[in-house]
Enzyme design. Structure first.
Site, PDB file in Angstrom:
ATOM      1  N   TRP A   1       0.750  -1.394   0.164  1.00  0.00           N
ATOM      2  CA  TRP A   1       0.044  -0.041  -0.175  1.00  0.00           C
ATOM      3  C   TRP A   1       0.744   1.344   0.052  1.00  0.00           C
ATOM      4  CZ3 TRP A   1      -4.142  -1.258  -1.730  1.00  0.00           C
ATOM      5  CH2 TRP A   1      -4.747  -2.449  -1.422  1.00  0.00           C
TER       6      TRP A   1
ATOM      7  N   ASP B   1      -1.549   6.974   6.136  1.00  0.00           N
ATOM      8  CA  ASP B   1      -2.611   6.123   5.786  1.00  0.00           C
ATOM      9  C   ASP B   1      -3.006   5.074   6.985  1.00  0.00           C
ATOM     10  OD1 ASP B   1      -4.222   4.011   4.679  1.00  0.00           O
ATOM     11  OD2 ASP B   1      -2.939   3.526   3.168  1.00  0.00           O
TER      12      ASP B   1
ATOM     13  N   LYS C   1     -11.716  -1.195   6.923  1.00  0.00           N
ATOM     14  CA  LYS C   1     -10.945  -2.096   7.725  1.00  0.00           C
ATOM     15  C   LYS C   1     -11.104  -2.210   9.069  1.00  0.00           C
ATOM     16  CE  LYS C   1      -8.565  -3.396   3.839  1.00  0.00           C
ATOM     17  NZ  LYS C   1      -7.341  -2.506   3.357  1.00  0.00           N
TER      18      LYS C   1
END
Ligand SMILES: *Cc1c(COP(=O)(O)O)cnc(C)c1O
Length: 357
Positions: free
Chosen positions: A100, A167, A191
């Protein structure tokens, strides 16, 4: 319904109260006689949900007045582009801690000058690089606080001499965060705080407006802050369920309480991984994530992997297959996953070890 234990990496398990209230709202949103799927986002009933959700974010994370929180569509992956569009003028650095993080860097490189300041790619992202120098002339430093695929996590809010962008897709609301230390915190809700389809972005307002490029309207954080996340149609249902999830979190004591619970859950599982001769952890111990617990069969037992999968499935375990780039197993034990779920997985590992002893 079949009794199972869900360890999916995302979309995540959600609290039952959020699901029950979502079912009710699908039938009738707040007694309006209209389903939440059909409610106009320009009604006072919807405004109230939006306001409540925003207020819960601020309360649960102690977001200071310098910051605003917004909710948008497009996934965390589109935020990779937002970040560069809104903050990148001369140069930005990215901490390369996994897939990511790497994708976020790639998007920035499409916009301007961005580079990896440090990387743990040399050992398949099994640790968090430390001790790197942060130059003072960066527009920002981008970090990924929890590396969902590898089970590593940055546990503390770092002091950073340049604007810090994070993030936090997979560990938001799992620990208290010193929001004041960040220029931007963003992530996908799916998530840990809601269903797929909505992202959150917590933005320090005075960090915006420093780039010279034209920012397309939809990609401009200032537009969405001004319009209170309603410049265009918001992801109504996803926000509704996120709000219900945050109400649940507040009800059990908020981020401080869940942090204790999450730590205990992770402790149970890591203790078993360290104790059980059949399994071994993949992440460096000091960087172990409390959200995504990654492990593999220990050396000498590799051939038992498929058998354990089958056994775990029999025991009702869902979603414990590791990401294809790591292999083995990953149990994602987000906020709504209970200690009972984790204990069930631990006994499944113990029973399996007994069978194989
Ligand atoms: C899942 C994930 C993403 C991507 O999220 P999408 O909403 O699917 O774009 C980004 N960063 C992290 C840390 C993730 O876990």
């Amino acid at each position: 319904m079949k009794k199972v234990h869900v360890f999916n990496a995302g979309p995540c398990l959600l609290p039952q109260a959020a699901i029950d209230n979502a079912i009710e709202a699908l039938r009738d949103f707040k007694g309006t006689g209209v389903s939440v799927l059909s409610i106009s986002h320009r009604t006072k009933e919807w405004d109230a949900t939006m306001d409540e959700c925003r207020a819960l974010w601020k309360e649960l994370l102690h977001i200071p007045d310098t910051h605003e929180v917004i909710f948008l569509g497009g996934g965390a992956s589109l935020q990779f582009l937002y970040v560069a569009m809104n903050f990148l003028e001369r140069k930005a650095a990215y901490l390369d801690t996994g897939v990511w993080a790497h994708k976020a860097l790639k998007e920035a490189q499409g916009i301007g000058n961005a580079y990896a300041i440090a990387s743990s790619a040399d050992r398949n992202y099994s640790y968090i690089p430390k001790g790197f120098e942060i130059p003072g002339d960066l527009d920002y430093l981008h970090i990924t606080t929890n590396n969902t695929i590898y089970g590593t996590e940055i546990h503390e809010d770092m002091d950073c001499p340049v604007p810090l962008v994070a993030d936090m897709s997979s560990d938001i609301m799992s620990r208290p965060v010193d929001v004041g230390k960040y220029a931007l915190i963003y992530g996908g809700a799916q998530k840990n705080v809601g269903p797929a389809g909505v992202i959150f972005a917590i933005i320090r307002k005075d960090a915006l407006g420093k780039v010279s490029r034209y920012i397309p309207t939809m990609l401009d954080y200032r537009v969405h802050i001004d319009k209170l996340s309603m410049f265009n149609t918001p992801p109504v249902f996803s926000i509704f369920v996120m709000n219900e999830t945050l109400k649940w979190l507040k009800g059990i004591g908020g981020v401080e309480a869940i942090h204790r619970i999450d730590n205990e859950k992770a402790g149970l599982l890591y203790d078993e991984i360290d104790r059980n001769p059949l399994f071994t952890g993949t992440a460096a111990k000091e960087d172990r994530s409390i959200m995504n617990v990654c492990f593999v069969m220990a050396p000498g037992y590799e051939s038992l992997q498929d058998e354990f999968f089958a056994y775990a499935k029999e025991c009702g375990m869902v979603g414990i297959k590791g990401h294809r780039s790591v292999g083995g197993f990953r149990a994602s034990i987000y906020n709504a996953c209970t200690a009972e779920d984790v204990k069930a997985l631990v006994s499944c590992m113990q029973e399996f070890a007994k069978l194989k002893a």
